[in-house]
Design a protein around this motif. Sequence first.
Motif, PDB file in Angstrom:
ATOM      1  N   TRP A  36      -7.888   3.933   3.941  1.00 19.63           N
ATOM      2  CA  TRP A  36      -7.197   3.177   4.409  1.00 19.63           C
ATOM      3  C   TRP A  36      -6.485   3.196   5.689  1.00 19.63           C
ATOM      4  O   TRP A  36      -6.015   2.381   6.502  1.00 19.63           O
ATOM      5  N   GLU A  51      -7.267   6.940   0.620  1.00 21.66           N
ATOM      6  CA  GLU A  51      -6.431   7.438   1.543  1.00 21.66           C
ATOM      7  C   GLU A  51      -6.915   7.375   2.782  1.00 21.66           C
ATOM      8  O   GLU A  51      -6.638   6.865   3.883  1.00 21.66           O
ATOM      9  N   SER A 107      -1.716  -2.332  -6.117  1.00 19.80           N
ATOM     10  CA  SER A 107      -3.043  -1.877  -5.218  1.00 19.80           C
ATOM     11  C   SER A 107      -3.989  -3.206  -5.106  1.00 19.80           C
ATOM     12  O   SER A 107      -4.475  -3.509  -4.089  1.00 19.80           O
ATOM     13  N   MET A 167      -7.802   0.257  -1.325  1.00 21.22           N
ATOM     14  CA  MET A 167      -6.659   0.195  -1.994  1.00 21.22           C
ATOM     15  C   MET A 167      -7.028   0.468  -3.697  1.00 21.22           C
ATOM     16  O   MET A 167      -6.173   0.893  -4.327  1.00 21.22           O
ATOM     17  N   VAL A 227       2.162   2.354  -3.327  1.00 22.28           N
ATOM     18  CA  VAL A 227       1.028   2.847  -4.256  1.00 22.28           C
ATOM     19  C   VAL A 227       1.056   4.390  -3.728  1.00 22.28           C
ATOM     20  O   VAL A 227       0.916   5.444  -4.242  1.00 22.28           O
ATOM     21  N   TYR A 228       1.075   4.720  -2.073  1.00 20.91           N
ATOM     22  CA  TYR A 228       0.781   6.085  -1.666  1.00 20.91           C
ATOM     23  C   TYR A 228       2.059   6.926  -1.932  1.00 20.91           C
ATOM     24  O   TYR A 228       1.925   8.159  -2.538  1.00 20.91           O
ATOM     25  N   MET A 286      -7.209   3.932  -4.299  1.00 26.37           N
ATOM     26  CA  MET A 286      -5.785   4.512  -4.351  1.00 26.37           C
ATOM     27  C   MET A 286      -4.909   4.059  -5.714  1.00 26.37           C
ATOM     28  O   MET A 286      -4.189   4.997  -6.347  1.00 26.37           O
ATOM     29  N   GLY A 287      -5.006   2.939  -6.070  1.00 21.96           N
ATOM     30  CA  GLY A 287      -4.244   2.461  -7.164  1.00 21.96           C
ATOM     31  C   GLY A 287      -4.993   2.538  -8.741  1.00 21.96           C
ATOM     32  O   GLY A 287      -4.177   3.005  -9.627  1.00 21.96           O
ATOM     33  N   TRP A 288      -6.215   2.422  -8.831  1.00 24.88           N
ATOM     34  CA  TRP A 288      -6.527   2.321 -10.137  1.00 24.88           C
ATOM     35  C   TRP A 288      -6.699   3.928 -10.841  1.00 24.88           C
ATOM     36  O   TRP A 288      -6.789   3.865 -11.999  1.00 24.88           O
ATOM     37  N   ALA A 311       0.804  -1.110   0.015  1.00 24.80           N
ATOM     38  CA  ALA A 311       0.048  -0.041   0.031  1.00 24.80           C
ATOM     39  C   ALA A 311       1.017   1.113  -0.199  1.00 24.80           C
ATOM     40  O   ALA A 311       0.470   2.387  -0.708  1.00 24.80           O
TER      41      ALA A 311
END
Length: 345
Positions: free
Chosen positions: A260, A257, A319, A227, A169-170, A230-232, A166
């Motif tokens: 998470w 975020e 993610s 997740m 990605v952040y 945040m990632g897609w 995670a």
Amino acid sequence: GSVAAGYLGGAISDRIGRKPVIIVGFGVEALFLLSLAAVGGRTVLGLALVALGSAFGSVGGGASQAMVADLVPPQRHERAYAAMRVAFNLGITIGPPLGGLLLLGQHWPRLFLGAGALLLAVLGLAARFLPRRGAYSPEKPPERGSFGVIRRDAPFLLFVLSGGLAYLVYVAFETVLPISLVSSHGLSPSAWGFLVIVNPITVTLFQLRLTRRVERYPAAPRLVVAMLLMGWPFLLLSLSASIAVVALLILVFVIGEMLWVPTSQAIVAGLAPADLRGAYMGAFGSTSAIGFALAPLLGLQTRAAGGDTAMWTFFAAISVAAAISGAVACRFAAGRMAARAVVSI
């Protein structure tokens, strides 16, 4: 260094208390900040001081996260960690303008002296008002080593893996995204600076509201949604990098975020044995250092080999892996917390 420091700081706080570790860890970081005022043009020395100061800041990080769980009952952990995020992001919002005022005339020593003095002043308040122990602190120091317990705790290690993924990605949002937008899509650095402030302002205004709205739902699906949010959204940049699309990306990312961070911190607090809470929180918090070390390296290497779309596909896949591993760990965490609740009745 920061990875080991976070775990060690938390483990030490289990034995001698949270308050002294917090004050010493962040106090040494403040001294390193003050010392930067005397570095001048010695770049290597300055970088070494920054690295050492960050490591000592990590020492206090695990203890401070564990103290939250010491002070509030388990059912209020998420709200408490959400409140901590609000305070942290309020600092992110106010810090740059304050730093700019200190830096007027490009007077760097004044910036470092001002930041160090401010941190020492806050630590003075901490020394005065932080309690030595909370209502939910363990009765006595641990009589066992934390490293061996953590090493055998498969659900926690799985959640640490999820946290590390995670944070990749952040940190991609923090470091790789602006590079891509400026160098590949022609966004000006000033435009990025204007857009990115949406993140801390949104957290400051809406984190507590969102946490209250979603806390009744199970942790596993919340973590999965977080997740993916945040990632897609990075994949939108393959279609367009207009200001509107970038603003949408930032907004969707920050919602993920906000889901998470307090959820994951509450899960770790629930997985941790009470007498080893600091070590567990410190070990999990150290995954942020892994993210900052690896995300720019892996992301930019992927970008160099396959372009921006390949890079964003990589982080979207990361993610998904973080979501799956975190959801599995959440199931074990829920069972463990339920068993403890039965024992305490």
